[in-house]
Scaffold this motif. Structure first.
Motif, PDB file in Angstrom:
ATOM      1  N   HIS B  79     -21.083 -14.315  10.444  1.00  0.00           N
ATOM      2  CA  HIS B  79     -21.447 -14.495   9.038  1.00  0.00           C
ATOM      3  C   HIS B  79     -20.933 -15.833   8.571  1.00  0.00           C
ATOM      4  O   HIS B  79     -20.103 -16.458   9.234  1.00  0.00           O
ATOM      5  CB  HIS B  79     -20.964 -13.340   8.155  1.00  0.00           C
ATOM      6  CG  HIS B  79     -19.499 -13.328   7.813  1.00  0.00           C
ATOM      7  ND1 HIS B  79     -18.541 -12.883   8.688  1.00  0.00           N
ATOM      8  CD2 HIS B  79     -18.844 -13.694   6.689  1.00  0.00           C
ATOM      9  CE1 HIS B  79     -17.354 -12.964   8.101  1.00  0.00           C
ATOM     10  NE2 HIS B  79     -17.497 -13.467   6.886  1.00  0.00           N
ATOM     11  N   SER B  80     -21.441 -16.263   7.420  1.00  0.00           N
ATOM     12  CA  SER B  80     -21.042 -17.571   6.904  1.00  0.00           C
ATOM     13  C   SER B  80     -20.137 -17.418   5.689  1.00  0.00           C
ATOM     14  O   SER B  80     -20.196 -16.420   4.971  1.00  0.00           O
ATOM     15  CB  SER B  80     -22.273 -18.392   6.526  1.00  0.00           C
ATOM     16  OG  SER B  80     -22.967 -17.780   5.468  1.00  0.00           O
ATOM     17  N   HIS B  81     -19.270 -18.397   5.545  1.00  0.00           N
ATOM     18  CA  HIS B  81     -18.545 -18.598   4.291  1.00  0.00           C
ATOM     19  C   HIS B  81     -19.109 -19.885   3.713  1.00  0.00           C
ATOM     20  O   HIS B  81     -19.177 -20.899   4.413  1.00  0.00           O
ATOM     21  CB  HIS B  81     -17.038 -18.734   4.540  1.00  0.00           C
ATOM     22  CG  HIS B  81     -16.358 -17.425   4.834  1.00  0.00           C
ATOM     23  ND1 HIS B  81     -15.024 -17.331   5.160  1.00  0.00           N
ATOM     24  CD2 HIS B  81     -16.832 -16.155   4.841  1.00  0.00           C
ATOM     25  CE1 HIS B  81     -14.702 -16.049   5.355  1.00  0.00           C
ATOM     26  NE2 HIS B  81     -15.789 -15.318   5.175  1.00  0.00           N
ATOM     27  N   THR B  82     -19.520 -19.829   2.463  1.00  0.00           N
ATOM     28  CA  THR B  82     -20.268 -20.972   1.940  1.00  0.00           C
ATOM     29  C   THR B  82     -19.436 -21.872   1.036  1.00  0.00           C
ATOM     30  O   THR B  82     -19.913 -22.929   0.623  1.00  0.00           O
ATOM     31  CB  THR B  82     -21.533 -20.489   1.205  1.00  0.00           C
ATOM     32  OG1 THR B  82     -21.148 -19.589   0.160  1.00  0.00           O
ATOM     33  CG2 THR B  82     -22.456 -19.761   2.160  1.00  0.00           C
ATOM     34  N   SER B  83     -18.206 -21.453   0.743  1.00  0.00           N
ATOM     35  CA  SER B  83     -17.360 -22.348  -0.066  1.00  0.00           C
ATOM     36  C   SER B  83     -15.907 -22.350   0.402  1.00  0.00           C
ATOM     37  O   SER B  83     -15.050 -22.939  -0.239  1.00  0.00           O
ATOM     38  CB  SER B  83     -17.435 -21.966  -1.547  1.00  0.00           C
ATOM     39  OG  SER B  83     -16.940 -20.659  -1.729  1.00  0.00           O
ATOM     40  N   THR B  84     -15.659 -21.651   1.494  1.00  0.00           N
ATOM     41  CA  THR B  84     -14.282 -21.616   2.029  1.00  0.00           C
ATOM     42  C   THR B  84     -14.340 -21.834   3.536  1.00  0.00           C
ATOM     43  O   THR B  84     -15.418 -21.898   4.134  1.00  0.00           O
ATOM     44  CB  THR B  84     -13.599 -20.252   1.744  1.00  0.00           C
ATOM     45  OG1 THR B  84     -14.438 -19.210   2.247  1.00  0.00           O
ATOM     46  CG2 THR B  84     -13.360 -20.048   0.259  1.00  0.00           C
ATOM     47  N   GLU B  85     -13.168 -21.924   4.149  1.00  0.00           N
ATOM     48  CA  GLU B  85     -13.143 -22.245   5.577  1.00  0.00           C
ATOM     49  C   GLU B  85     -13.630 -21.060   6.437  1.00  0.00           C
ATOM     50  O   GLU B  85     -13.718 -19.928   5.965  1.00  0.00           O
ATOM     51  CB  GLU B  85     -11.728 -22.663   5.999  1.00  0.00           C
ATOM     52  CG  GLU B  85     -10.726 -21.539   5.929  1.00  0.00           C
ATOM     53  CD  GLU B  85      -9.389 -21.901   6.577  1.00  0.00           C
ATOM     54  OE1 GLU B  85      -9.347 -22.797   7.439  1.00  0.00           O
ATOM     55  OE2 GLU B  85      -8.386 -21.266   6.219  1.00  0.00           O
ATOM     56  N   ALA B  86     -13.882 -21.384   7.702  1.00  0.00           N
ATOM     57  CA  ALA B  86     -14.392 -20.383   8.642  1.00  0.00           C
ATOM     58  C   ALA B  86     -13.230 -19.587   9.222  1.00  0.00           C
ATOM     59  O   ALA B  86     -12.886 -19.694  10.404  1.00  0.00           O
ATOM     60  CB  ALA B  86     -15.200 -21.073   9.747  1.00  0.00           C
TER      61      ALA B  86
END
Lengths: 92, 134
Positions: B79-86
């Motif tokens: 899944h993606s995080h779009t405003s924080t780190e991976a």
């Protein structure tokens, strides 16, 4: 009478590794009660006092039981119940 | 360690950008016990949210049954995080339910530095692992 219950990987510690087990009951609620007597500890991973746990999906044959009658959904011989933990998460 | 093809990594990143700023999610299936991610399955984020994701329950049922029929398992859950780190959030850890899966996170927070990282999440413990792209 027997209903097949398919168990996800993460809960197979309660079923000696079995992918599917048999249980009986007239409703899903009964079925999980019967399952608990055969595999202690399993039920509370699927239901809590409020009903089905929020991040557990339970399917009767091909339907999500949330769109049927929840724990009151009738079940009968030959049905298959599938338990799958929801895949979820997020930034918070 | 996660070993994964460049093509699959690129597809994960492309999906993350396609859904940005909402979180994107999906699985990469592979033969049971192989630890080889092979078959890319983009999933719908039923939450359509920039801060949360959840697989649609009926889509998950179909995809999990299909894997079962093909003797596959979810080798990668991404899944993606779009405003924080991976990096797995507390929420990610509390709902992680596939002890055999590599949890791949992609961050689209910085367009110039897209991060792809992989983790094991077992019993609430997060362990980062090396990603080898082949």
């Amino acid at each position: 009478m027997a209903i097949e219950v398919r168990i996800p990987t993460i809960l197979r510690t309660y079923t000696d590794g079995a992918k599917a087990v048999k249980a009986d009951g007239a409703t899903l609620s009964d079925l999980f009660g019967d399952l608990e007597s055969r595999h202690p500890g399993l039920k509370e991973r699927i239901v809590d006092d409020a009903g089905l746990r929020r991040f557990v999906n339970v399917y009767l044959n091909d339907e999500d039981v949330r769109f049927l009658g929840g724990l009151d959904t009738p079940v009968s011989d030959g049905d298959t119940v599938t338990v799958l933990p929801a895949v979820a998460g997020g930034r918070r | 360690m996660l070993t994964i093809s460049r093509e699959l990594v690129d597809r994960v990143i492309a999906h993350a950008w396609a859904d940005h700023p909402d979180e994107a999610c999906g699985v990469i299936a592979g033969p049971v016990g192989s630890d080889r991610p092979e078959r890319f399955v983009a999933m719908e984020n039923a939450e359509r949210s920039p801060t949360f994701y959840r697989f649609d329950s009926m889509e998950q049922f179909r995809v999990w049954r299909e894997m079962d029929d093909r003797d596959e398992e979810p080798v990668v859950i991404y899944h993606s995080h779009t405003s924080t780190e991976a990096y797995p959030s507390r929420t990610d850890v509390s709902y992680a339910s596939e002890p055999n899966a590599h949890y791949v996170l992609v961050s689209t927070a910085d367009a110039d530095a897209v991060q792809v990282r992989s983790f094991r999440i077992v019993d609430g413990v997060v362990t980062e692992e090396e990603v080898t792209i082949v």
